[in-house]
Design a protein around this motif. Structure first.
Motif, PDB file in Angstrom:
ATOM      1  N   UNK A 129      86.522  19.627 -54.176  1.00  0.00           N
ATOM      2  CA  UNK A 129      87.691  18.944 -53.614  1.00  0.00           C
ATOM      3  C   UNK A 129      88.733  18.671 -54.690  1.00  0.00           C
ATOM      4  N   UNK A 130      88.289  18.198 -55.857  1.00  0.00           N
ATOM      5  CA  UNK A 130      89.230  17.903 -56.935  1.00  0.00           C
ATOM      6  C   UNK A 130      89.853  19.175 -57.496  1.00  0.00           C
ATOM      7  N   UNK A 131      89.044  20.234 -57.624  1.00  0.00           N
ATOM      8  CA  UNK A 131      89.560  21.482 -58.177  1.00  0.00           C
ATOM      9  C   UNK A 131      90.630  22.089 -57.287  1.00  0.00           C
ATOM     10  N   UNK A 132      90.401  22.106 -55.975  1.00  0.00           N
ATOM     11  CA  UNK A 132      91.380  22.712 -55.079  1.00  0.00           C
ATOM     12  C   UNK A 132      92.658  21.888 -54.965  1.00  0.00           C
ATOM     13  N   UNK A 133      92.621  20.641 -55.394  1.00  0.00           N
ATOM     14  CA  UNK A 133      93.827  19.807 -55.351  1.00  0.00           C
ATOM     15  C   UNK A 133      94.669  19.914 -56.613  1.00  0.00           C
ATOM     16  N   UNK A 134      94.203  20.684 -57.595  1.00  0.00           N
ATOM     17  CA  UNK A 134      95.010  20.890 -58.806  1.00  0.00           C
ATOM     18  C   UNK A 134      96.309  21.598 -58.407  1.00  0.00           C
ATOM     19  N   UNK A 135      97.471  21.071 -58.800  1.00  0.00           N
ATOM     20  CA  UNK A 135      98.753  21.646 -58.356  1.00  0.00           C
ATOM     21  C   UNK A 135      99.083  22.968 -59.041  1.00  0.00           C
ATOM     22  N   UNK A 136      98.266  23.974 -58.795  1.00  0.00           N
ATOM     23  CA  UNK A 136      98.482  25.316 -59.327  1.00  0.00           C
ATOM     24  C   UNK A 136      98.648  26.260 -58.140  1.00  0.00           C
TER      25      UNK A 136
ATOM     26  N   UNK B 141      98.170  29.094 -55.627  1.00  0.00           N
ATOM     27  CA  UNK B 141      96.933  29.791 -55.353  1.00  0.00           C
ATOM     28  C   UNK B 141      95.841  28.849 -54.897  1.00  0.00           C
ATOM     29  N   UNK B 142      96.000  27.557 -55.193  1.00  0.00           N
ATOM     30  CA  UNK B 142      95.079  26.528 -54.723  1.00  0.00           C
ATOM     31  C   UNK B 142      95.785  25.668 -53.670  1.00  0.00           C
ATOM     32  N   UNK B 143      94.998  24.853 -52.967  1.00  0.00           N
ATOM     33  CA  UNK B 143      95.586  23.967 -51.974  1.00  0.00           C
ATOM     34  C   UNK B 143      96.598  23.023 -52.607  1.00  0.00           C
ATOM     35  N   UNK B 144      96.301  22.559 -53.819  1.00  0.00           N
ATOM     36  CA  UNK B 144      97.240  21.672 -54.494  1.00  0.00           C
ATOM     37  C   UNK B 144      98.575  22.333 -54.757  1.00  0.00           C
TER      38      UNK B 144
ATOM     39  N   UNK C 101     102.195  21.171 -53.284  1.00  0.00           N
ATOM     40  CA  UNK C 101     103.352  20.951 -54.152  1.00  0.00           C
ATOM     41  C   UNK C 101     104.590  21.653 -53.594  1.00  0.00           C
ATOM     42  N   UNK C 102     104.443  22.905 -53.149  1.00  0.00           N
ATOM     43  CA  UNK C 102     105.575  23.628 -52.575  1.00  0.00           C
ATOM     44  C   UNK C 102     106.061  22.962 -51.291  1.00  0.00           C
ATOM     45  N   UNK C 103     105.127  22.477 -50.472  1.00  0.00           N
ATOM     46  CA  UNK C 103     105.518  21.799 -49.236  1.00  0.00           C
ATOM     47  C   UNK C 103     106.203  20.467 -49.528  1.00  0.00           C
TER      48      UNK C 103
ATOM     49  N   UNK D  87      99.553  32.426 -59.440  1.00  0.00           N
ATOM     50  CA  UNK D  87      98.485  31.435 -59.489  1.00  0.00           C
ATOM     51  C   UNK D  87      97.119  32.049 -59.285  1.00  0.00           C
ATOM     52  N   UNK D  88      97.024  33.040 -58.377  1.00  0.00           N
ATOM     53  CA  UNK D  88      95.737  33.703 -58.151  1.00  0.00           C
ATOM     54  C   UNK D  88      95.269  34.445 -59.398  1.00  0.00           C
TER      55      UNK D  88
END
Length: 432
Positions: free
Chosen positions: A283-290, A292-295, A299-301, A323-324
């Motif tokens: 959960x924490x990793x996918x929230x990193x604002x990079x 390619x990730x959910x974060x 950020x773009x939204x 990002x990917x």
């Protein structure tokens, strides 16, 4: 075994993550034509609630195909597409994945604390390794640690960090024994990675919690694991020198799975804790604002919501692709670091120096003692085992505490036993 569990846990948690996206999308009126578990040739396929569920030949990972998720095709979609929603609703769908992982971790911990589990006694010594620096300083199980060199301790992780950094020098520990203050001096010895160890682990007790207390404990536990996961990600970004032993996707799970293993906890207890650590870390990793990730999508939204203008599809695609690629490089580098950490290290001989005959490397027996192999006996008469030697055929076990916070414990390393007919190794202290 740790790595197999990492793969299986990651596959299950990715399914949970994508199911979070699916449920949130359906609740907000977005169609999900296809949900795939794993990859490769499909083995099983069925339709449920307007979604085609497919099971791949390799059941690792998952993906939810949301209608209108591709920005280049959103204009062709109907009113049930992802792109037709406002930025806040799209943000809610993206955040549903990490929230699903966090909710699963909370649910597992609530069940664990409600049914009864081993919980840590803050800053209290649980075990003292015989022959270690802590034993020489006469530390006892039940001693409560108060400070190091006059500075108060905040947590067990703080204590482990100060001991790890105090190799070779004396440390004055302030402890309480039966309510009476005491001062003891220890001299941490370096382990195989150069970190200071004194040979103690923290104390655990078995408790069953009421529902309200179980919920509170679950919040505290997940918060602590999230903090550790965040510090691990930061250490990995700063580089291998800063990351040390904490780098790698399996490090946090290894700590959590072994945190109560030395406290007679059941295997299911340790398994649940490791799964919780993996779920919170994902959960924490996918929230990193990079990108390619959910974060990165969030950020773009957020930029779109503040500016009032939609991000151009070309810009979004370039950002997600970059990002990917960045994430792919990071995954390969991290996997390589984990593999190198698992392999035995071998130092090459210096130039111009003849390579020595292969002999067993010194093995760490405890926080400050090395086992030095003796040469094979010259005479036919077997040599008498010296005082303190390890019995032939009996492996010596070292319990070395890792850097961990409340709720974590120690890992074990086993040194090979000497062969029959060879003098037992002499136990000598390592240099400070």
């Amino acid at each position: 075994m740790h790595y197999l569990f990492v793969l299986l846990a990651l596959g299950a948690l990715l399914i949970v993550h994508e199911l979070g996206h699916l449920v949130a999308a359906r609740l907000l009126g977005v169609r999900v034509p296809r949900f795939t578990v794993g990859f490769g040739p499909p083995l099983l396929s069925f339709r449920l609630g307007g979604t085609q569920f497919v099971l791949g030949a390799v059941p690792l990972g998952a993906s939810a195909n949301l209608q209108g998720m591709n920005p280049h095709r959103s204009a062709e979609e109907d009113t049930t597409g992802f792109g037709t929603l406002g930025p806040l609703k799209r943000m809610a769908i993206i955040l549903a994945g990490p929230l699903a992982n966090y909710a699963v971790a909370m649910g597992l911990l609530f069940a664990l604390y409600s049914s009864g589990t081993h919980v840590v006694v803050p800053l209290t010594v649980g075990t003292v390794l015989p022959g270690s620096e802590a034993a020489r300083a006469q530390l006892l199980p039940g001693d409560r640690l108060v400070g190091v060199d006059g500075k108060p301790l905040e947590s067990w992780s703080d204590f482990v960090t100060r001991v790890a950094d105090g190799v070779g020098g004396p440390l004055e520990l302030s402890v309480e024994r039966h309510g009476e203050p005491r001062k003891v001096t220890v001299r941490p010895r370096a382990d195989e990675r150069g970190a200071g160890r004194i040979g103690v682990s923290q104390q655990y007790v078995f408790r069953t919690h009421a529902p309200g207390e179980a919920f509170t404990q679950s919040l505290v536990h997940t918060g602590r694991v999230a903090s550790e996961a965040l510090s691990t990600v930061v250490a990995m970004v700063r580089g291998p020198q800063a990351a040390g032993n904490k780098a790698g996707p399996g490090a946090l799970m290894r700590q959590e799975s072994s945190d109560v293993a030395s406290s007679t906890a059941s295997g299911a207890d340790a398994l649940v804790r490791a799964f919780v650590a993996a779920s919170v870390a994902l959960a924490m990793l996918t929230l990193v604002p990079v990108p390619g990730l959910d974060g990165g999508r969030v950020l773009l939204l957020a930029i779109e919501a503040v500016s009032g203008r939609r991000i151009p599809p070309r810009v979004e695609t370039v950002a997600q692709t970059a990002g990917f690629l960045f994430l792919s490089i990071g995954i390969v580098a991290t996997a390589g670091a984990e593999i190198r950490r698992a392999l035995p290290s071998a130092e090459a001989p210096a130039p111009g120096v003849k390579a020595p005959v292969a002999t067993p490397a010194p093995a760490v027996l405890d926080a400050g003692v090395l086992a030095v192999p003796s040469p094979a006996p010259v005479a036919a008469k077997p040599a008498a085992a010296p005082s303190g030697a390890v019995d032939a055929g009996t492996p010596a076990t070292a319990v070395v505490p890792r850097a961990q916070d409340a709720g974590t414990a120690v890992s074990a390393a086993v040194a090979p036993a000497p062969d029959a007919g060879i003098a037992a190794p002499v136990v000598t202290p390592s240099p400070p």
